[in-house]
Scaffold this motif. Sequence first.
Motif, mmCIF file in Angstrom:
data_model
loop_
_atom_site.group_PDB
_atom_site.id
_atom_site.type_symbol
_atom_site.label_atom_id
_atom_site.label_comp_id
_atom_site.label_asym_id
_atom_site.label_seq_id
_atom_site.Cartn_x
_atom_site.Cartn_y
_atom_site.Cartn_z
ATOM 1 N N VAL A 307 2.057 -79.906 -29.418
ATOM 2 C CA VAL A 307 2.054 -80.646 -28.151
ATOM 3 C C VAL A 307 1.227 -81.918 -28.286
ATOM 4 N N HIS A 308 0.023 -81.783 -28.827
ATOM 5 C CA HIS A 308 -0.853 -82.950 -28.962
ATOM 6 C C HIS A 308 -0.277 -83.968 -29.949
ATOM 7 N N ARG A 309 0.297 -83.494 -31.034
ATOM 8 C CA ARG A 309 0.862 -84.431 -32.002
ATOM 9 C C ARG A 309 2.024 -85.215 -31.398
ATOM 10 N N THR A 310 2.848 -84.532 -30.608
ATOM 11 C CA THR A 310 3.976 -85.199 -29.956
ATOM 12 C C THR A 310 3.476 -86.258 -28.977
ATOM 13 N N ARG A 311 2.445 -85.933 -28.213
ATOM 14 C CA ARG A 311 1.881 -86.903 -27.268
ATOM 15 C C ARG A 311 1.239 -88.081 -27.997
ATOM 16 N N VAL A 312 0.532 -87.799 -29.068
ATOM 17 C CA VAL A 312 -0.099 -88.876 -29.842
ATOM 18 C C VAL A 312 0.945 -89.816 -30.418
ATOM 19 N N GLU A 313 2.049 -89.266 -30.905
ATOM 20 C CA GLU A 313 3.108 -90.118 -31.454
ATOM 21 C C GLU A 313 3.694 -91.016 -30.371
ATOM 22 N N ALA A 314 3.924 -90.448 -29.185
ATOM 23 C CA ALA A 314 4.441 -91.260 -28.087
ATOM 24 C C ALA A 314 3.438 -92.346 -27.711
ATOM 25 N N GLY A 315 2.155 -91.990 -27.685
ATOM 26 C CA GLY A 315 1.127 -92.974 -27.376
ATOM 27 C C GLY A 315 1.008 -94.048 -28.434
ATOM 28 N N ARG A 316 1.143 -93.649 -29.694
ATOM 29 C CA ARG A 316 1.054 -94.612 -30.800
ATOM 30 C C ARG A 316 2.145 -95.681 -30.685
ATOM 31 N N LYS A 317 3.322 -95.250 -30.300
ATOM 32 C CA LYS A 317 4.409 -96.212 -30.163
ATOM 33 C C LYS A 317 4.141 -97.175 -29.015
ATOM 34 N N MET A 332 0.693 -91.713 -19.221
ATOM 35 C CA MET A 332 2.134 -91.715 -19.462
ATOM 36 C C MET A 332 2.558 -90.637 -20.453
ATOM 37 N N VAL A 333 1.671 -90.279 -21.390
ATOM 38 C CA VAL A 333 2.051 -89.297 -22.407
ATOM 39 C C VAL A 333 1.514 -87.899 -22.107
ATOM 40 N N GLY A 334 0.929 -87.709 -20.918
ATOM 41 C CA GLY A 334 0.591 -86.351 -20.501
ATOM 42 C C GLY A 334 -0.871 -86.001 -20.407
ATOM 43 N N TYR A 335 -1.768 -86.998 -20.565
ATOM 44 C CA TYR A 335 -3.198 -86.718 -20.483
ATOM 45 C C TYR A 335 -3.777 -87.278 -19.189
ATOM 46 N N ALA A 336 -4.336 -86.406 -18.369
ATOM 47 C CA ALA A 336 -5.011 -86.872 -17.152
ATOM 48 C C ALA A 336 -6.338 -87.537 -17.496
ATOM 49 N N ASP A 337 -6.925 -87.126 -18.608
ATOM 50 C CA ASP A 337 -8.215 -87.653 -19.048
ATOM 51 C C ASP A 337 -8.026 -88.559 -20.263
ATOM 52 N N PRO A 338 -8.272 -89.865 -20.143
ATOM 53 C CA PRO A 338 -8.126 -90.772 -21.289
ATOM 54 C C PRO A 338 -9.017 -90.399 -22.463
ATOM 55 N N GLU A 339 -10.155 -89.760 -22.183
ATOM 56 C CA GLU A 339 -11.054 -89.360 -23.258
ATOM 57 C C GLU A 339 -10.411 -88.283 -24.137
ATOM 58 N N GLN A 340 -9.661 -87.388 -23.507
ATOM 59 C CA GLN A 340 -8.971 -86.366 -24.291
ATOM 60 C C GLN A 340 -7.892 -86.998 -25.163
ATOM 61 N N PHE A 341 -7.182 -87.964 -24.605
ATOM 62 C CA PHE A 341 -6.182 -88.688 -25.389
ATOM 63 C C PHE A 341 -6.835 -89.363 -26.593
ATOM 64 N N LYS A 346 -7.630 -89.683 -32.353
ATOM 65 C CA LYS A 346 -8.497 -89.805 -33.522
ATOM 66 C C LYS A 346 -8.310 -88.627 -34.471
ATOM 67 N N GLN A 347 -8.084 -87.459 -33.900
ATOM 68 C CA GLN A 347 -7.867 -86.268 -34.726
ATOM 69 C C GLN A 347 -6.629 -86.436 -35.617
ATOM 70 N N ASP A 350 -6.942 -90.492 -37.368
ATOM 71 C CA ASP A 350 -8.196 -90.839 -38.046
ATOM 72 C C ASP A 350 -8.723 -92.201 -37.616
ATOM 73 N N MET A 351 -8.426 -92.578 -36.396
ATOM 74 C CA MET A 351 -8.964 -93.796 -35.791
ATOM 75 C C MET A 351 -8.784 -93.704 -34.284
ATOM 76 N N THR A 352 -9.514 -94.496 -33.551
ATOM 77 C CA THR A 352 -9.392 -94.468 -32.091
ATOM 78 C C THR A 352 -8.167 -95.267 -31.656
ATOM 79 N N PRO A 353 -7.695 -95.051 -30.425
ATOM 80 C CA PRO A 353 -6.577 -95.865 -29.932
ATOM 81 C C PRO A 353 -6.898 -97.362 -29.962
ATOM 82 N N SER A 354 -8.122 -97.727 -29.644
ATOM 83 C CA SER A 354 -8.494 -99.153 -29.661
ATOM 84 C C SER A 354 -8.428 -99.719 -31.064
#
Length: 359
Positions: A307-317, A332-341, A346-347, A350-354
Amino acid sequence: MLVDDEPLVLEGLAFMIDWEGHGFRVCGEACDGEEALDRIQELNPDLVVTDVSMPVMDGLQLIEHCTKALKASCRFVILSGHDDFASAQKALTYGVLDYWLKPIDIEEIHATLGKLHSEWSHPYGDGTAGSPPTAAPLEAAWTVPDAGDPLFDAEDQMLLAIKAEDGATIDEAAERLCRQLQLSFGGDGEAGKAFLSNVLLELLWKVMDGEVTNSAPGGEHDLSLPVLSNRADRWPDVLASFARKAAEQLARQRSVTGPAWEAARFIRERYREPLQLQTIARTLHFQPAYLGQLFKKQMGMSFLDYVHRTRVEAGRKLLRRTDLKIAEIARMVGYADPEQFAAKFKQWMDMTPSQYKNG
């Protein structure tokens, strides 16, 4: 204009997609290719979204007739089920703009509509609005108006070629993408190499999105990211070789079925929603503990990790292709908390979204 022989699909496309929000309006519907021909001549739509498998006249016959016989100015998007991917090979020769997979992915459709609206609103890049650009059928598959992003378009066409599983089309798409890299980055080889590395990663994630670890003979996999040379003249061969392997991997994946695959597809379709293994297990009529064990065995990771990998991929795009704020992308990708995203991003990356967005 929407064309499909399934009333529920027509209803879903009409009401689930925010057409007007992207500058479009549904002007008509048809239930088969023959009816669609009459409606196209009557309504003269800019865009036709058509199913492939239909009675009387299928979607490819419709596109061919409109392109060759009617010389219609409308452009097409294919809507297809899993078994129709080979049709993309023929669709490419008619200038099809995109290939949407059933069940429909609302985010993917909105992304395509947004890009088309941007391109068609200013086809000459000078603020002059006009009709959708026209071109010869084969060339139209690759031509992008100046207002669009030719690199991302070339990347999308690369993915479409992989889905079509056609070696010649893959080779041509690789050549075009690498030529566009040269045009966009000029002598900056490092920038071009960095962009191509992202393309390879994007393609890998797309193909591995539905990965089943036992889908390859003997459980072996030969799909891994290649090492890019500093010589740009070698990039087309590297990209084409990787894309061919990706196409083979996709073909293997499509032959695999089972509860783990169905659960993975459920996640990919509804990753924006709160997801629980128990809910999906009830839907598939399996015990949650058994489904969880089977999922990890066949998918190579736990249900939650997938689930998390799928959301991260959508966010990465979205980070790559939009100027949305990270908090907006998280929601937009399913996280109510931006910190969790940020933590999950990063998990997996291996880098932050920024860092990813600014890198």
